[in-house]
Design an enzyme around this catalytic site. Structure first.
Site, PDB file in Angstrom:
ATOM      1  N   LYS A  74       0.823  -1.196   0.000  1.00 37.27           N
ATOM      2  CA  LYS A  74       0.000   0.000   0.000  1.00 37.27           C
ATOM      3  C   LYS A  74       0.866   1.259   0.000  1.00 37.27           C
ATOM      4  O   LYS A  74       1.943   1.292   0.605  1.00 37.27           O
ATOM      5  CB  LYS A  74      -0.915  -0.024   1.229  1.00 37.27           C
ATOM      6  CG  LYS A  74      -1.998   1.041   1.280  1.00 37.27           C
ATOM      7  CD  LYS A  74      -2.869   0.818   2.519  1.00 37.27           C
ATOM      8  CE  LYS A  74      -3.925   1.887   2.706  1.00 37.27           C
ATOM      9  NZ  LYS A  74      -4.738   1.648   3.927  1.00 37.27           N
ATOM     10  N   SER A 104      -9.453   2.005   3.224  1.00 34.03           N
ATOM     11  CA  SER A 104      -8.525   2.781   2.438  1.00 34.03           C
ATOM     12  C   SER A 104      -7.511   1.943   1.655  1.00 34.03           C
ATOM     13  O   SER A 104      -6.720   2.500   0.879  1.00 34.03           O
ATOM     14  CB  SER A 104      -7.787   3.761   3.347  1.00 34.03           C
ATOM     15  OG  SER A 104      -6.987   3.079   4.304  1.00 34.03           O
ATOM     16  N   SER A 119     -10.060  -0.725   7.135  1.00 34.15           N
ATOM     17  CA  SER A 119      -9.450  -0.458   5.832  1.00 34.15           C
ATOM     18  C   SER A 119      -8.821  -1.660   5.149  1.00 34.15           C
ATOM     19  O   SER A 119      -8.468  -1.589   3.975  1.00 34.15           O
ATOM     20  CB  SER A 119      -8.399   0.649   5.958  1.00 34.15           C
ATOM     21  OG  SER A 119      -9.022   1.894   6.188  1.00 34.15           O
TER      22      SER A 119
END
Length: 474
Positions: free
Chosen positions: A81, A156, A180
């Site tokens: 990420k 996210s 997330s």
């Protein structure tokens, strides 16, 4: 028809490398070719550098030819990420307001990945500061869900969820402070484990924040846990090093026999659970019962006050951070995030303290509610994936977290919680089942998830890139 190399699991790839039947270079080329067909529709990646990918794969190939792999994922493609720093690369945190300064060191998950020989395919996209459950970002292109490109992949860990579902190799790392990992996993039909706080070291550490694997199968996540859970003293909240036999996650449905399973169908706050989501989770509960588990209903333990308090505290944190930015820099942040953070300007010190106290109350309520059960199952989200262009299901910066009532308590209680697909809506969108365990029982959550993986109905084929003739402009 044999599976394409980019579709294979990490354990399968490692076994092929060991037998010298496939090279990491072959796999890297297969993944890169698949990404080329998919990525302009999904926008899951940034810092995709094919030559560097192939260079890493060639180094891995040389190690395997010598019989000297660095670790259990040597040669396996991995994505990380955006907010997991990689040395020499900028870490934009999903927002155009970040100064793009190269990181001086790998964050712990990146370091563990490299030490084990993983091939970094790319970084994955995320929304501004990770404060949305969608792929809307002022820095990255809008991320989309492979199952339906008009829908969000969630957030996210937006790009990671989309990349896993789309088949960008088997291993992906996301982060989670309120859902997330699990929200995009649920909406993209993949598996994830939000581990116990501190099980996977992370930098910077923060209350409730965890990194975790995002994969198509439980086996892939179990293998990845062996790598990611290795110690790193930069995380002040990391757990003491512990030898956990992650390979013993493998089990049959008999693992469920006699387990006490709590069934939580109402969060106690936020949005109501949509009928199709409820039906899928109730069906999953019946499958647990048929396998010999004792399933009992749970009363909601969250309150709207708990959810609002955490929301207000996070607003104040972001308000303070953004107030320190020059006006022209703050203006680059998504307007939704600006409105959300600015709404905390009038909060008093006492109000902020009372808001922060809701984290503790949430923790206590979650632990007490789960005490009577070995595991708790629930929806991941009360709603399926919503339109990609929206920042949240409500599209309201003053009601931004109404969909995290099932996920956020397990961040605060530090309990492990997984998301695994348990069905589909009438329009074909995946529905996530959350499986939560007691603190530190990460291996048990993997085992129960693996058992459910075997008793659930056959899954639909993974989405494939549209043919150019059929593709529409996203």
């Amino acid at each position: 028809m044999p599976e394409a190399l980019h579709e294979l699991s990490a354990p399968a790839l490692v076994e092929l490398y060991r037998r010298r039947e496939v090279s990491p270079v072959d796999v890297a080329r297969s993944v890169l070719g698949h990404v080329e067909r998919w990525e302009h529709h999904l926008h899951a990646l940034f810092l995709l550098r094919p030559e560097q990918v192939l260079e890493q794969a060639r180094a891995s190939e040389a190690r395997w030819l010598k019989g000297q792999p660095l670790g259990p994922i040597d040669g396996v493609p991995v994505t990380l990420k955006d907010n997991i720093a990689t040395r020499g690369d900028p870490t934009p945190l999903g927002t155009a307001a970040t100064e793009l300064v190269p990181a001086t060191a790998d964050a712990p998950p990146a370091a563990r990945m490299r030490e084990s020989g993983g091939v970094l395919l790319a970084k994955t996209t995320m929304p501004d500061y990770g404060m949305l459950s969608s792929g809307l970002s002022s820095y990255h292109a809008l991320a989309r869900n492979p199952w339906d490109r008009s829908r969000t992949p969630g957030g996210s860990s937006s790009g990671a969820g989309a990349a896993a579902a789309a088949g960008y190799g088997p291993l992906h790392v996301g982060t989670d402070i309120g859902g997330s990992l699990r929200l995009p996993a649920g909406w993209c039909g993949i598996f994830t484990l939000k581990p116990s706080l501190g099980r996977i070291p992370i930098d910077p550490p923060y209350t409730g924040r965890a990194a975790g694997p995002m994969t198509r199968t439980v086996a892939d996540s179990a293998l990845f846990m062996e790598v990611l859970s290795r110690p790193d003293d930069r995380d002040s909240m990391s757990l003491p090093p512990q030898q956990i036999a992650w390979s013993t996650f493998e089990c049959g449905p008999e693992r469920l026999r006699g387990l006490r399973i709590g069934l939580l169908l109402e969060a106690g706050c936020g949005l109501a659970v949509e009928p199709e989501v409820r039906a899928a989770v109730e069906h999953a509960a019946r499958l647990f019962e048929r396998a010999g588990a004792v399933v009992a209903p749970m009363k909601p333990f969250m309150t709207q006050g708990m959810l609002d308090g955490m929301d207000y505290f996070w607003r104040m944190r972001s308000h303070v951070d953004m107030r320190a930015l020059p006006a022209e820099v703050k203006a680059r942040v998504l307007p939704y995030i600006q409105k959300w953070a600015d709404s905390a300007a009038g909060l008093t010190g006492e109000a902020t303290f009372r808001a922060s106290h809701q984290f503790h109350l949430t923790r206590v309520a979650a632990v007490n509610a789960c005490r009577a059960f070995d595991y708790v199952i629930s929806p991941v989200s009360p709603v399926p994936a919503f339109p990609a262009e929206l920042p949240s299901p409500t599209n309201d910066p003053l009601r931004p977290l109404e969909h995290i009532g099932f996920t956020v308590p397990f961040n605060m209680s530090e309990q492990p919680a997984a998301s695994i697909n348990c069905g589909y809506t009438s329009t074909g969108l995946p529905i996530g089942l959350q499986i939560a365990g007691k603190r530190f029982d990460d291996l048990g959550v993997l085992q129960v998830s693996r058992a459910f993986e075997q008793i659930r109905e056959a899954q639909r084929p993974w989405p494939q890139p549209p043919s150019e003739a059929m593709a529409h402009v996203d």
